[in-house]
Enzyme design. Structure first.
Site, short mmCIF file in Angstrom:
data_model
loop_
_atom_site.label_atom_id
_atom_site.label_comp_id
_atom_site.label_asym_id
_atom_site.label_seq_id
_atom_site.Cartn_x
_atom_site.Cartn_y
_atom_site.Cartn_z
N THR A 149 78.16 4.68 -35.61
CA THR A 149 78.60 3.70 -34.83
C THR A 149 78.24 3.92 -33.60
O THR A 149 77.88 5.18 -33.13
CB THR A 149 80.34 4.32 -34.82
OG1 THR A 149 80.70 3.99 -36.19
CG2 THR A 149 81.17 3.42 -34.04
N ARG A 177 87.91 -2.42 -46.36
CA ARG A 177 87.76 -1.19 -45.92
C ARG A 177 87.84 -1.22 -44.36
O ARG A 177 86.92 -1.76 -43.83
CB ARG A 177 86.95 -0.32 -46.58
CG ARG A 177 86.64 1.28 -46.25
CD ARG A 177 85.59 1.26 -45.17
NE ARG A 177 85.65 2.66 -44.83
CZ ARG A 177 85.19 3.41 -43.59
NH1 ARG A 177 84.29 2.38 -42.85
NH2 ARG A 177 84.82 4.46 -43.39
N GLY A 179 87.22 1.82 -41.28
CA GLY A 179 87.14 3.31 -40.98
C GLY A 179 87.95 3.66 -39.64
O GLY A 179 89.06 2.86 -39.05
N GLY A 201 80.47 8.99 -37.80
CA GLY A 201 80.54 9.85 -38.92
C GLY A 201 81.36 9.12 -39.96
O GLY A 201 82.06 8.04 -39.80
N1 ASP Z 1 82.73 5.97 -38.27
C1 ASP Z 1 82.33 4.71 -39.12
C2 ASP Z 1 83.17 4.37 -40.16
O1 ASP Z 1 83.60 5.12 -40.89
C3 ASP Z 1 80.92 4.94 -39.51
C4 ASP Z 1 80.09 5.99 -38.63
O2 ASP Z 1 80.24 6.09 -37.39
O3 ASP Z 1 78.90 6.60 -39.21
O4 ASP Z 1 83.20 3.18 -40.50
#
Ligand code: ASP
Length: 307
Positions: A149, A177, A179, A201
């Protein structure tokens, strides 16, 4: 007041640099953070945000974004939105109403269209090719890797702070979905009286710890930005390893309202920081065995392989 901007991943370097120039010319924290993020949203070379972002399990590039104004605590967010250029800009505009701040799916798309936000098919030939090559892989084995992100925390010269985020989320995620990224408190939080935080993450784990709000509260209670970031990530990792056997990759950026920053991470994590009187710089944060973070400045950007 000293200004500063802190952003996630190497991909935010150019946007951070340009946003810093704006802050030096008295731009608002919100304008600077959105500029930094849009630079990434518009670049198809970065495969986890905006144009060229990672498709979901059905081959659609579906995006999430969030924004919080640290002066008013107003926030806006969009989840599972398809066909628009800038989730963070739409999120920012949603903060200005008393209700309906977090819109998802078709509702978010109707809002964006009615308010004239630029439309764009974010699926590129490259992201489609990657989808077709990997769509049948076993997600249990790969734990949805391939994501990141772009998060930006900004402090302007009037002392205002904000947090903004934008992402395509996990590669091959299920339709619908969402996040942590658009979820206030988990993916981002900003309070100009204290500081701001944002996470990247695996969202399913970040949400278990409500990481961004947690770090800002730790600063309110007297921790330094570094202690707040390290403690929030260390506690989550310890709890999840104890209760579930493992914790997925999680990284947290924290900016205090005096411009000082902190990082907590479970993996090697590049980030970009610029403050008044300093040149924009790429750093690499690494977890040390004792739950602390070591940080080194990276002069040769090609030495960092992660976007
Ligand atoms: N946090 C984001 C999500 O779970 C993905 C990422 O930042 O790697 O959608």
């Amino acid at each position: 007041m000293k200004w500063a901007i802190l952003s996630t991943w190497k991909m935010s370097f150019q946007g951070n640099l340009e946003a810093a120039q704006q802050l030096a010319n008295h731009a608002s924290a919100g304008d600077a953070a959105v500029h930094c993020i849009q630079n990434v949203e518009d670049n198809p070379a970065f495969q986890s945000v905006g144009y060229g972002g990672l498709p979901d399990a059905e081959g659609h590039t579906v995006l999430d974004g969030g924004f919080m104004d640290g002066d008013t605590l107003r926030f806006g967010a969009v989840g599972s939105i398809e066909g628009f250029r800038s989730p963070v800009a739409i999120a920012r505009s949603l903060k200005d109403t008393p209700f309906n701040n977090f819109l998802v799916g078709p509702g978010a798309e109707v809002y964006a269209r009615e308010h004239g936000f630029e439309e764009r098919d974010n699926l590129t030939a490259e992201s489609l090719a990657r989808y077709q090559k990997e769509k049948n892989r076993n997600q249990e084995l790969y734990s949805y890797d391939g994501h990141d992100t772009v998060c930006a925390l900004a402090l302007d010269d009037t002392g205002s702070m904000c947090a903004g985020v934008s992402t395509s989320g996990l590669f091959l995620k299920k339709k619908g979905r969402v996040g942590d990224s658009p979820v206030i408190g988990s993916g981002y939080y900003a309070d100009s009286k204290i500081g701001a935080a944002a996470a990247t993450g695996v969202g399913e784990d970040i949400m278990k710890g409500v990481l961004s709000f947690r770090a800002v509260m730790y600063m309110r209670n007297g921790m330094s930005p570094m202690e707040a970031a390290e403690t929030a990530v260390r506690e989550l990792k310890t709890e999840l390893e104890h209760r579930l056997g493992s914790c997925n990759s999680v990284s947290l950026i924290v900016l205090r309202n005096d411009g000082r920053f902190g990082i907590g991470t479970t993996i090697e994590f590049p980030f970009v920081y610029t403050a008044e009187g300093e040149n924009p710089a790429l750093y690499l944060a690494s977890p040390s065995g004792d739950g602390h973070t070591t940080i080194r400045k990276i002069e040769d950007h090609s030495a960092v392989t992660q976007d």
